[in-house]
Design an enzyme around this catalytic site. Sequence first.
Site, PDB file in Angstrom:
ATOM      1  CE  LYS A 198     -16.398  23.547   1.461  1.00 45.69           C
ATOM      2  NZ  LYS A 198     -14.941  23.375   1.282  1.00 45.69           N
ATOM      3  CE1 TYR A 244     -13.809  27.505   4.650  1.00 44.04           C
ATOM      4  CE2 TYR A 244     -15.023  28.646   2.938  1.00 44.04           C
ATOM      5  CZ  TYR A 244     -14.679  27.478   3.586  1.00 44.04           C
ATOM      6  OH  TYR A 244     -15.207  26.266   3.167  1.00 44.04           O
ATOM      7  CG  PHE A 304      -6.278  28.064  -0.526  1.00 43.77           C
ATOM      8  CD1 PHE A 304      -7.436  28.093   0.235  1.00 43.77           C
ATOM      9  CD2 PHE A 304      -5.134  27.502   0.029  1.00 43.77           C
ATOM     10  CE1 PHE A 304      -7.468  27.571   1.518  1.00 43.77           C
ATOM     11  CE2 PHE A 304      -5.159  26.976   1.319  1.00 43.77           C
ATOM     12  CZ  PHE A 304      -6.326  27.013   2.059  1.00 43.77           C
ATOM     13  NE  ARG A 342     -12.732  17.834   9.504  1.00 43.74           N
ATOM     14  CZ  ARG A 342     -12.261  18.870   8.799  1.00 43.74           C
ATOM     15  NH1 ARG A 342     -12.963  20.002   8.720  1.00 43.74           N
ATOM     16  NH2 ARG A 342     -11.127  18.803   8.183  1.00 43.74           N
ATOM     17  CB  THR A 362      -8.851  18.941   3.462  1.00 45.15           C
ATOM     18  OG1 THR A 362      -9.078  19.142   4.848  1.00 45.15           O
ATOM     19  CG2 THR A 362      -9.027  20.247   2.706  1.00 45.15           C
ATOM     20  NE  ARG A 379     -14.295  17.813   2.319  1.00 50.77           N
ATOM     21  CZ  ARG A 379     -13.750  18.476   3.333  1.00 50.77           C
ATOM     22  NH1 ARG A 379     -12.862  17.885   4.118  1.00 50.77           N
ATOM     23  NH2 ARG A 379     -14.100  19.724   3.570  1.00 50.77           N
ATOM     24  CG  ASN A 403     -13.500  20.289  -0.140  1.00 54.10           C
ATOM     25  OD1 ASN A 403     -14.414  21.119  -0.168  1.00 54.10           O
ATOM     26  ND2 ASN A 403     -12.507  20.355   0.720  1.00 54.10           N
ATOM     27  CG  HIS A 445     -17.339  23.910   6.250  1.00 57.06           C
ATOM     28  ND1 HIS A 445     -16.034  24.300   6.482  1.00 57.06           N
ATOM     29  CD2 HIS A 445     -18.003  24.137   7.425  1.00 57.06           C
ATOM     30  CE1 HIS A 445     -15.928  24.756   7.726  1.00 57.06           C
ATOM     31  NE2 HIS A 445     -17.102  24.667   8.311  1.00 57.06           N
ATOM     32  CD  GLU A 489     -17.144  26.532  11.144  1.00 63.84           C
ATOM     33  OE1 GLU A 489     -16.038  26.673  10.616  1.00 63.84           O
ATOM     34  OE2 GLU A 489     -17.780  25.454  11.105  1.00 63.84           O
TER      35      GLU A 489
END
Length: 159
Positions: free
Chosen positions: A10, A50, A58, A86, A92, A103, A123, A126, A137
């Site tokens: 990000k 998203y 948010f 992940r 998250t 993260r 964070n 993604h 995606e």
Amino acid sequence: MIERSLVIIKPDGVERGLIGEIIKRFENAGMKILGMKMVWIDRKFAEKHYEAHKTKPFFKELVEFITEGPVVAFAVEGVHAVENVRRLVGDTSPHEAAPGTIRGDFAHISMDYASRKKSGGKNVIHASGSKKEADAEIKLWFKKDEIHSYTTVHEKHVF
Ligand code: IDP
Ligand code: MG
């Protein structure tokens, strides 16, 4: 069992100079990078990426955050790649992400804090949340000819 997943560094991760550090973690784990690009996505593309979150409180801040600078997107392949990616990425909320995860190592805020601050939840990274999400995606972010077919040494020693 061999799956693909989409990872996006990000804008906070890119601006903080974490691109190399992050890519290294996937390479170290023996995952195969199939395609990669740096892009500065616009609002429309962000809203599409998203889409599942469009009713969340948010959402506006999330779209603002992901479009505030360029991102680095890459598709990875590996055994149980969705789950394994992940695991490397962590929870998250960086506040809950274990040390050793991306993260957990490079951020510490909570999503409560982000929401209170009206921030999109910085964070760093993604990662696709499911196989279905990963397929959609990768299709959204990459053209067919941007996903490459080649052999890594990991396919002999890791896969
Ligand atoms: P994920 O990125 O771990 O899959 P999701 O629940 O899919 O998490 O949320 C997408 C992104 O939205 C998060 O990575 C984070 O940047 C942001 N986000 C999630 N929950 C909140 C929140 O409560 N406040 C602000 N931003 C949030
Ligand atoms: Mg998600």
